[in-house]
Design an enzyme around this catalytic site. Structure first.
Site, short mmCIF file in Angstrom:
data_model
loop_
_atom_site.label_atom_id
_atom_site.label_comp_id
_atom_site.label_asym_id
_atom_site.label_seq_id
_atom_site.Cartn_x
_atom_site.Cartn_y
_atom_site.Cartn_z
N LYS A 11 0.84 -1.20 0.00
CA LYS A 11 0.00 0.00 0.00
C LYS A 11 0.87 1.25 0.00
O LYS A 11 0.65 2.18 -0.77
CB LYS A 11 -0.91 0.01 1.22
CG LYS A 11 -2.13 -0.88 1.08
CD LYS A 11 -2.87 -1.07 2.40
CE LYS A 11 -3.92 -2.16 2.23
NZ LYS A 11 -4.45 -2.65 3.51
N GLN A 27 -5.13 -1.29 9.57
CA GLN A 27 -5.03 -2.65 9.01
C GLN A 27 -5.68 -3.67 9.95
O GLN A 27 -5.35 -3.71 11.13
CB GLN A 27 -3.55 -2.99 8.77
CG GLN A 27 -3.31 -4.34 8.14
CD GLN A 27 -3.84 -4.44 6.72
OE1 GLN A 27 -3.68 -3.53 5.90
NE2 GLN A 27 -4.50 -5.54 6.41
N ASP A 79 -11.52 2.96 3.71
CA ASP A 79 -11.85 1.54 3.63
C ASP A 79 -13.36 1.33 3.55
O ASP A 79 -13.81 0.23 3.20
CB ASP A 79 -11.33 0.82 4.89
CG ASP A 79 -10.15 -0.09 4.60
OD1 ASP A 79 -9.92 -0.39 3.41
OD2 ASP A 79 -9.47 -0.50 5.56
#
Ligand code: NDP
Length: 296
Positions: free
Chosen positions: A55, A99, A122
């Site tokens: 990422k 995460q 997200d």
């Protein structure tokens, strides 16, 4: 049958990232700063470390800032929430990604709820899942949005098609179903308690498999010509030909490719789309946060 056409998610994602890089450079000119994505990793989970590294790398390659925050496995929830608050308040940060999975002593839902919905790239905050379910603009989880992009690229309009989503997780199955419903598909959501799964799958024009079971969906479950999107990432036990264990999807590719009209491979299908969509969501967030119009 002639065999399915293979949907090249890797090439699609590369193309998407190239367009994001152009738009990110334009954003920098208009806003006087780069768009920025903050990624928070707690602990040493090896798969998470790999994701976070790619990422960060792809964020920078697209001309955006990557802010990485690596916290010790034993970090307490309060310290993590404090960091999220600082990132919420930081004008250089447009998107925040924590995460998952988090260590067991931390309540994931509390942490996700602490992220500002306007920085929740997200799309896991309940405000954003609510926006998706009522049809308001918001952030949509990256993996299902990537699947939708591949489907629309392949099929054009999805209106009226029968879609079966296998899996009902909050990060893939449910938002995928909401996206397909918004495209006017007739949507069925299957899961571990579904009766006669092969028969349910057989009526689908579109099959999205997000189960986490290696090669579960067989070719004879698939209506000839259907479009198959395989979200699963499963590692088989090591063998002589693959000492690290072969990566396979939730679909039995060898039999499915004989019957389907189009199919995503694993690897190289859905997988590469996820980060590309994350970067797109971050750029959308940056435009909104900076009050700069974004021409998608
Ligand atoms: P979850 O484990 O959260 O959900 C799996 C779903 O599959 C559940 O809804 C479960 O049903 C259902 N299920 C399990 N067994 C069966 C069965 N035998 N028949 C029918 N349904 C079943 O997984 P995720 O949604 O997080 O991920 C799914 C897969 O996608 C995984 O392989 C994961 O690695 C992969 N993935 C890939 C991504 C990418 O490409 N970037 C991103 C995210 C995930 P129930 O609810 O009843 O338990």
């Amino acid at each position: 049958t002639q065999g399915a056409s293979v949907i090249d998610g890797k090439a699609f994602a590369e193309d998407l990232r190239a367009r994001i890089a152009v738009a990110a450079a334009q954003f920098e000119v208009h806003a006087g700063r780069k768009a920025g994505l903050a990624v928070v990793l707690v602990g040493e989970d090896p798969a998470s470390q790999v994701y976070v590294r790619s990422k960060g790398k792809q964020t920078v390659e697209c001309g955006m800032n990557s802010f990485e925050h690596k916290l010790d496995e034993n970090t307490d929830e309060g310290a993590l929430l404090d960091l999220v608050e600082r990132l919420n308040a930081d004008p250089a940060v447009d998107g925040i990604l924590v995460q998952l999975p988090l260590p067991a002593h931390i309540n994931e839902q509390e942490v996700i709820s602490a992220i500002s919905p306007d920085k929740d790239v997200d799309g896991f905050h309940i405000i954003n899942s609510g926006r998706l379910s009522v049809g308001l603009p918001g952030f949509v989880p990256c993996t299902p949005l990537g699947c939708l992009m591949l489907l629309k690229d392949k099929l054009g309009s999805l209106c009226g098609l029968d879609a079966v989503v296998i899996g009902r997780s909050n990060i893939v199955g449910k938002p995928m179903a909401a996206l397909l419903l918004a495209e006017s598909c007739t949507v069925t959501i299957a899961h571990s308690r579904t009766k006669d799964l092969p028969d349910v799958v057989r009526r689908a024009d579109i099959i999205v498999a997000a189960v986490g079971r290696a090669e579960m969906v067989k070719g004879d479950w698939i209506k000839p010509g259907a479009t198959v999107i395989d979200v699963g990432i499963n590692r088989l036990p090591p063998s002589e030909t693959s000492p690290k264990g072969k990566l396979v999807g939730d679909v039995d590719y060898a039999s499915a490719v004989q019957v389907a009209g189009a199919i995503t491979p694993v690897p190289g299908g859905v997988g590469p789309m996820t980060i590309a969509v994350l970067l797109r969501n971050t750029l959308v967030a940056a435009h909104r946060n900076a009050g700069v119009a974004f021409d998608e």
